[in-house]
Design an enzyme around this catalytic site. Structure first.
Site, PDB file in Angstrom:
ATOM      1  N   GLY A  43       7.537   1.460   4.710  1.00 38.86           N
ATOM      2  CA  GLY A  43       6.333   2.271   4.590  1.00 38.86           C
ATOM      3  C   GLY A  43       5.324   1.722   3.616  1.00 38.86           C
ATOM      4  CG  LEU A  44       6.374   0.151   0.350  1.00 39.26           C
ATOM      5  CD1 LEU A  44       7.259  -0.623  -0.615  1.00 39.26           C
ATOM      6  CD2 LEU A  44       5.574   1.217  -0.386  1.00 39.26           C
ATOM      7  N   GLY A  45       3.751  -1.448   4.102  1.00 36.89           N
ATOM      8  CA  GLY A  45       2.807  -2.339   4.770  1.00 36.89           C
ATOM      9  C   GLY A  45       2.946  -3.804   4.420  1.00 36.89           C
ATOM     10  N   GLY A  46       4.102  -4.225   3.943  1.00 36.33           N
ATOM     11  CA  GLY A  46       4.263  -5.610   3.501  1.00 36.33           C
ATOM     12  C   GLY A  46       4.011  -6.639   4.579  1.00 36.33           C
ATOM     13  N   GLY A  47       4.576  -6.430   5.764  1.00 35.37           N
ATOM     14  CA  GLY A  47       4.370  -7.372   6.861  1.00 35.37           C
ATOM     15  C   GLY A  47       2.925  -7.422   7.306  1.00 35.37           C
ATOM     16  CG  ASP A  61      -0.336   0.240   8.740  1.00 36.11           C
ATOM     17  OD1 ASP A  61      -1.020   1.087   9.349  1.00 36.11           O
ATOM     18  OD2 ASP A  61       0.785   0.474   8.269  1.00 36.11           O
ATOM     19  CG  MET A 115      10.486  -6.970   5.108  1.00 36.32           C
ATOM     20  SD  MET A 115      11.357  -8.330   5.912  1.00 36.32           S
ATOM     21  CE  MET A 115      12.929  -8.262   5.073  1.00 36.32           C
ATOM     22  N   GLY A 116      10.044  -2.687   6.348  1.00 27.22           N
ATOM     23  CA  GLY A 116      10.326  -1.434   7.033  1.00 27.22           C
ATOM     24  C   GLY A 116      10.429  -0.279   6.070  1.00 27.22           C
ATOM     25  CE  LYS A 123       0.910   1.213   4.456  1.00 31.08           C
ATOM     26  NZ  LYS A 123       1.646   2.452   4.826  1.00 31.08           N
ATOM     27  CB  ALA A 149       0.088  -6.938   2.997  1.00 36.96           C
TER      28      ALA A 149
END
Length: 269
Positions: free
Chosen positions: A96-100, A134, A93-94, A8, A102
């Protein structure tokens, strides 16, 4: 069974106040983008296991949010069988994309289907909110205005379909402590929904409060944003607490020559 958790971006991010529980209240618009991890779960008769490929994930596997999501459901559904879980990590990771977040949310949705739990989105969001601020966003995975810690969600009619997105992550780690140290919480001066409704206001009024101090500490990140605008972006910003920067373009942008070490994606939304 396999699923593909997506990233995101944040359009505007205001830190509105410091909470008594140590967290901060925020206001932001979160928008899903087609940059993916891959998550596979298979029932295993022997034991539950987790392995990952792709970008190395630091820390112990038992600390991964996907396993925490499994254990969270297991408390309420003790008959759940063991799982062999494999995550291919592609989203930085870490960043600002919300991967973890998600990954955790999509794990909940995948288990809901795999085990026929028939939990609707409301209950899945409640589980997700326990895993991270998030995480709940990724249950419905549609544009949302997020407030509170990020777990209070309201639908947004923002539509970026057809826009060209350039996403760059320089691999600079921005810790939570550093990100919040440079921010003084305050109520937003303009209503986020009003600004979002008029793209001509975005460049001047759609602000990420983390940028001011992070750009001072890391000029390389500020330079990426500047390069986006010089190339014709109608909006560019850092996502979340960084260090990813994205640019939005009405027309396909010219080719960029980023540092080869950067994570970079160019796509049409």
């Amino acid at each position: 069974m396999i699923t593909f958790p997506n990233a995101k971006i944040n359009l505007g991010l205001h830190i509105t106040k410091k909470r008594n529980d140590g967290f901060h209240d925020i206001e932001t618009c979160m928008y899903p983008i087609p940059v993916y991890d891959a998550l596979e779960m298979i029932i295993d008769k022997k034991r539950t296991s987790f392995e990952s490929t792709g970008i190395p994930i630091p820390g112990k596997p038992s600390d991964n949010l996907i396993l925490k999501a499994f254990n969270l459901l297991k408390k309420d559904f003790p008959a759940l069988p063991n799982l062999a879980i494999h995550l291919h990590k592609h989203i930085p990771m870490g960043a600002g994309l919300g991967g973890g977040s998600a990954d955790a949310a999509f794990a909940l949705k995948l288990m809901n289907n795999l085990f026929d739990l028939i939990l609707d989105d409301f209950f899945l969001e409640e589980y997700a909110a326990k895993l991270g601020s998030d995480c709940a966003f990724f249950i419905e995975n549609t544009p949302k205005i997020a407030t509170g810690r990020g777990e209070i969600l309201a639908p947004s009619n923002l539509d970026l379909k057809g826009m060209h997105l350039v996403l760059v992550n320089p691999g600079i780690h921005i810790g939570t402590k550093e990100a919040y140290a440079g921010v003084k919480p305050s109520p937003p001066q303009v209503k986020l929904e009003e600004v979002l409704s008029d793209k001509s206001r975005w460049k001047d009024e759609l602000v990420n409060d983390f940028e001011a101090s992070i750009f001072t500490n890391h000029p390389e990140i500020a330079k990426i944003k500047q390069t986006m605008y010089e190339a014709g972006a109608f909006y560019a910003a850092m996502s979340g607490s960084g260090s990813s920067v994205f640019g939005l373009f009405e027309q396909k942008p010219p080719s960029f020559k980023w540092n080869e070490k950067y994570f970079q994606v160019e796509l049409t939304l």
